[in-house]
Design an enzyme around this catalytic site. Structure first.
Site, PDB file in Angstrom:
ATOM      1  N   HIS A 100       3.982  15.180 -14.080  1.00 22.70           N
ATOM      2  CA  HIS A 100       3.448  15.054 -13.785  1.00 22.70           C
ATOM      3  C   HIS A 100       2.149  14.271 -15.327  1.00 22.70           C
ATOM      4  O   HIS A 100       2.193  14.895 -16.346  1.00 22.70           O
ATOM      5  CB  HIS A 100       2.237  16.256 -12.694  1.00 22.70           C
ATOM      6  CG  HIS A 100       2.262  15.679 -11.784  1.00 22.70           C
ATOM      7  ND1 HIS A 100       1.508  16.591 -10.234  1.00 22.70           N
ATOM      8  CD2 HIS A 100       3.300  15.526 -10.749  1.00 22.70           C
ATOM      9  CE1 HIS A 100       1.848  16.343  -9.515  1.00 22.70           C
ATOM     10  NE2 HIS A 100       3.466  15.835  -9.744  1.00 22.70           N
ATOM     11  N   GLU A 102      -0.977  14.956 -16.393  1.00 24.04           N
ATOM     12  CA  GLU A 102      -1.729  15.643 -16.987  1.00 24.04           C
ATOM     13  C   GLU A 102      -1.023  16.754 -17.661  1.00 24.04           C
ATOM     14  O   GLU A 102      -1.318  17.122 -18.493  1.00 24.04           O
ATOM     15  CB  GLU A 102      -2.458  16.848 -16.012  1.00 24.04           C
ATOM     16  CG  GLU A 102      -2.776  16.002 -14.098  1.00 24.04           C
ATOM     17  CD  GLU A 102      -2.574  15.224 -13.590  1.00 24.04           C
ATOM     18  OE1 GLU A 102      -3.339  14.783 -12.646  1.00 24.04           O
ATOM     19  OE2 GLU A 102      -1.686  14.816 -13.859  1.00 24.04           O
ATOM     20  N   CYS A 129      -3.401  17.695  -8.839  1.00 23.81           N
ATOM     21  CA  CYS A 129      -3.039  18.585  -7.746  1.00 23.81           C
ATOM     22  C   CYS A 129      -3.201  19.288  -8.323  1.00 23.81           C
ATOM     23  O   CYS A 129      -3.772  20.033  -8.413  1.00 23.81           O
ATOM     24  CB  CYS A 129      -1.731  18.174  -7.991  1.00 23.81           C
ATOM     25  SG  CYS A 129      -0.629  18.567  -8.833  1.00 23.81           S
ATOM     26  N   CYS A 132      -1.114  20.941 -11.840  1.00 19.98           N
ATOM     27  CA  CYS A 132      -2.536  20.493 -12.504  1.00 19.98           C
ATOM     28  C   CYS A 132      -3.256  21.075 -12.703  1.00 19.98           C
ATOM     29  O   CYS A 132      -3.722  21.529 -13.873  1.00 19.98           O
ATOM     30  CB  CYS A 132      -2.124  19.142 -12.494  1.00 19.98           C
ATOM     31  SG  CYS A 132      -0.612  18.571 -13.112  1.00 19.98           S
TER      32      CYS A 132
END
Length: 177
Positions: A100, A102, A129, A132
């Site tokens: 992801h 992040e 999410c 994250c």
């Protein structure tokens, strides 16, 4: 609503500031979110383009986008398990080869020896999410500014953000404030 959540009007004055030429000067949130949108265009994910910008003391310290781990082949019709089995967004995130945005943002700062401790904000084009979110909490991020909604019904994530004290701001483009 998160008690730390701030409404977009908070920066309306800054976003409407004019520079010496009489043109509208971008506010900081607008500036960094526009950069996050450009970063998202580097995504190698077939389903969703997400970009993130990590900012400390009003300076960019790292960027990240979602995609396959560094040095590995990009996501394709053949390698995307989520696409192959039509797995809905938000379900079974472990069945994905992508990292992801992040997390990539934090990893890039770490790889280059850049401290993220302090007054650090992450600008991200999609709401983080739950995994994250936990990583951002552990990394000591003080503020999350997000553009798009993602898995908005996740009560555990909301509770974690509330308890952590992270400031959560839903970004609204200046023409929508």
């Amino acid at each position: 609503m998160n008690k730390m959540h701030r409404e977009p009007e908070r920066e309306a004055i800054e976003m409407c500031e004019e520079n010496t030429n009489g043109k509208r000067r971008l506010g900081k949130d607008e500036y960094f979110m526009e950069i996050a949108k450009i970063v998202a265009r580097r995504s190698t994910c077939l389903r969703r383009d997400v970009g993130a910008v990590l900012v400390k003391d009003s300076h960019i310290i790292s960027t990240g986008y979602n995609g396959a781990p560094a040095g590995l082949s990009h996501c394709t019709q053949d390698t995307c398990v989520r696409l192959k089995y039509n797995i809905p967004s938000g379900k079974d995130p472990h069945l994905c080869r992508a990292v992801h945005a992040e997390l990539n943002c934090i990893v890039q700062a770490a790889r280059h020896g850049t401290s993220i401790e302090g007054d650090t904000t992450i600008y991200v084009t999609a709401f983080p999410c739950i995994d994250c979110t936990k990583i951002l909490i552990n990394a000591g991020i003080k503020r999350i500014v997000y553009l798009g909604e993602y898995d908005v019904t996740n009560e555990i994530r909301k509770a974690l953000i509330d308890e952590s004290g992270i400031i959560l701001d839903k970004y609204q483009p200046p023409d929508e404030v």
